[in-house]
Design an enzyme around this catalytic site. Structure first.
Site, PDB file in Angstrom:
ATOM      1  N   ARG A  86      -0.531  -1.561 -49.060  1.00  0.00           N
ATOM      2  CA  ARG A  86      -0.874  -1.983 -47.694  1.00  0.00           C
ATOM      3  C   ARG A  86      -1.946  -1.084 -47.103  1.00  0.00           C
ATOM      4  O   ARG A  86      -2.801  -1.548 -46.342  1.00  0.00           O
ATOM      5  CB  ARG A  86       0.382  -1.950 -46.821  1.00  0.00           C
ATOM      6  N   GLY A 328       8.176   1.109 -46.371  1.00  0.00           N
ATOM      7  CA  GLY A 328       9.074   0.009 -46.668  1.00  0.00           C
ATOM      8  C   GLY A 328       8.358  -1.056 -47.471  1.00  0.00           C
ATOM      9  O   GLY A 328       7.265  -0.838 -48.005  1.00  0.00           O
ATOM     10  N   HIS A 330       6.843  -3.839 -46.586  1.00  0.00           N
ATOM     11  CA  HIS A 330       5.520  -4.207 -46.077  1.00  0.00           C
ATOM     12  C   HIS A 330       4.471  -3.200 -46.521  1.00  0.00           C
ATOM     13  O   HIS A 330       3.327  -3.563 -46.828  1.00  0.00           O
ATOM     14  CB  HIS A 330       5.547  -4.315 -44.551  1.00  0.00           C
ATOM     15  N   CYS A 331       4.858  -1.928 -46.575  1.00  0.00           N
ATOM     16  CA  CYS A 331       3.914  -0.861 -46.901  1.00  0.00           C
ATOM     17  C   CYS A 331       3.425  -0.913 -48.344  1.00  0.00           C
ATOM     18  O   CYS A 331       2.360  -0.383 -48.655  1.00  0.00           O
ATOM     19  CB  CYS A 331       4.556   0.499 -46.656  1.00  0.00           C
ATOM     20  N   ILE A 332       4.190  -1.522 -49.239  1.00  0.00           N
ATOM     21  CA  ILE A 332       3.815  -1.516 -50.658  1.00  0.00           C
ATOM     22  C   ILE A 332       3.196  -2.836 -51.103  1.00  0.00           C
ATOM     23  O   ILE A 332       2.930  -3.031 -52.285  1.00  0.00           O
ATOM     24  CB  ILE A 332       5.019  -1.158 -51.554  1.00  0.00           C
TER      25      ILE A 332
END
Length: 342
Positions: A86, A328, A330-332
């Site tokens: 992300r 989390g 979303h971050c990956i």
């Protein structure tokens, strides 16, 4: 030419991820490292049931990746420092003719953190954009994909402690940031939140990424992380953010409907107060991949809220090994919208 970042619920061509490689973030405990690899793989293997997934893999981690990933997940090799797609990948945008662009933000390890290295990660946005066939759009703004959320109609959520961070953009003002966000992602109206979650300012934190606290579920509707236990410092944070959102309007002049996403019951892990957030999910074609925290009732409650908000199936993955490393689901992940979707 004007560019617009589609909302996450717009159709995707694929989802991009990066696979964990040996380094400081992965850790040197073999069991914990394997748990992280398994969790990244679980997210990819769940997402590929909804849309194509491409995993960027450091050459040193190809064997670990192939052993865990579904054969349906495409692997491409590129040198990595870390593995938060992300933030190191491009932000995809669409022009008036439906052409695909890839915004290459300036990346400096989330504000030049002492633990971060980013020489290789800084090249990933252009690498991914080129693989996607997108026009390369360079931005001097130090920013990460986790620091923005859009409604697809001109509104962007940001936090003062990210885009105005003196270790990211020492000469920035709100006006300058807003001008660059309009140029790059078509955001004509910014809603500035004052801060992020408490834990995001220590350890592996980003100092306030918005994707841990609030996101749009549709134009005019915001999902907000909600901590209801006064013993947790995010109890006060949640209420401060709600107050800001209650007094905000979007690009169309609408007041916002706020849907609370209650945090699970856990308050601490072995390090400190946890930042367990259900806001940090990723929307995929006809689905949502959501964070779980090993609390059946809380995880199911969050899944029900997300299912109602998006009208999509929800798959929950135990995300605690990701959160322990600073982010989390979303971050990956990073979605590539379908060209012409605007």
């Amino acid at each position: 030419m004007t560019w617009m970042m589609p909302p996450e619920w717009a159709p995707h061509d694929r989802l991009w991820m990066a696979f964990p490689r040996v380094g400081q973030t992965l850790g040197d405990d073999p069991a914990s490292a394997d748990e992280a690899r398994d969790t990244w793989a679980a997210v990819a293997n769940a997402a590929v049931g909804f849309e194509p997934v491409t995993m960027v893999v450091d050459p040193s981690a190809v064997g670990e990746a192939r052993a865990r990933l579904s054969s349906e997940v495409e692997l491409v090799e590129a040198p990595l420092d870390d593995f938060w797609m992300r933030d190191i990948g491009p932000t995809f945008v669409i022009d008036e003719a439906g052409g695909l662009g890839a915004v290459d933000w300036t990346f400096n390890g989330w504000g030049a953190n002492a633990w971060a290295t980013w020489t290789r990660d800084d090249r990933i946005a252009s690498f991914v954009g080129e693989r996607a066939g997108a026009r390369h759009l360079v931005s001097a703004l130090v920013n990460e994909g986790g620091g923005i959320h859009v409604d697809g109609e001109g509104t962007v959520l940001v936090t003062e402690t990210v885009q105005l961070d003196p270790r990211r953009n020492p000469y920035a003002t709100k006006e300058r940031v807003e001008q660059e966000l309009e140029r790059t992602i078509g955001a004509t109206h910014a809603i500035w939140l004052p801060k992020g979650l408490w834990r995001d300012y220590a350890g592996w934190g980003t100092r306030g990424h918005v994707d841990m606290v609030a996101t749009f579920a549709k134009p005019g509707t915001v999902l907000l992380h909600w901590q209801d236990d006064p013993a947790h410092p995010d109890y006060a944070v949640s209420r401060e953010l709600r107050s800001v959102l209650e007094n905000a309007t979007d690009a169309a002049g609408r007041s916002l409907e706020i849907i609370e996403l209650p945090a699970p019951a856990a308050l601490r892990d072995e390090e400190n107060f946890v930042d367990y957030s259900y806001v940090n999910h990723v929307v995929v074609n006809d689905g949502v991949i959501a964070c779980g925290y090993g609390e059946l009732e809380a995880d199911e409650r969050a899944a029900a809220i997300l299912r109602e908000a998006y009208g999509r199936d929800v798959v929950t993955i135990d995300a605690r090994p990701i959160l322990a490393r600073g982010g989390g689901i979303h971050c990956i992940t990073q979605q590539q919208p379908t060209a012409g979707a605007r």
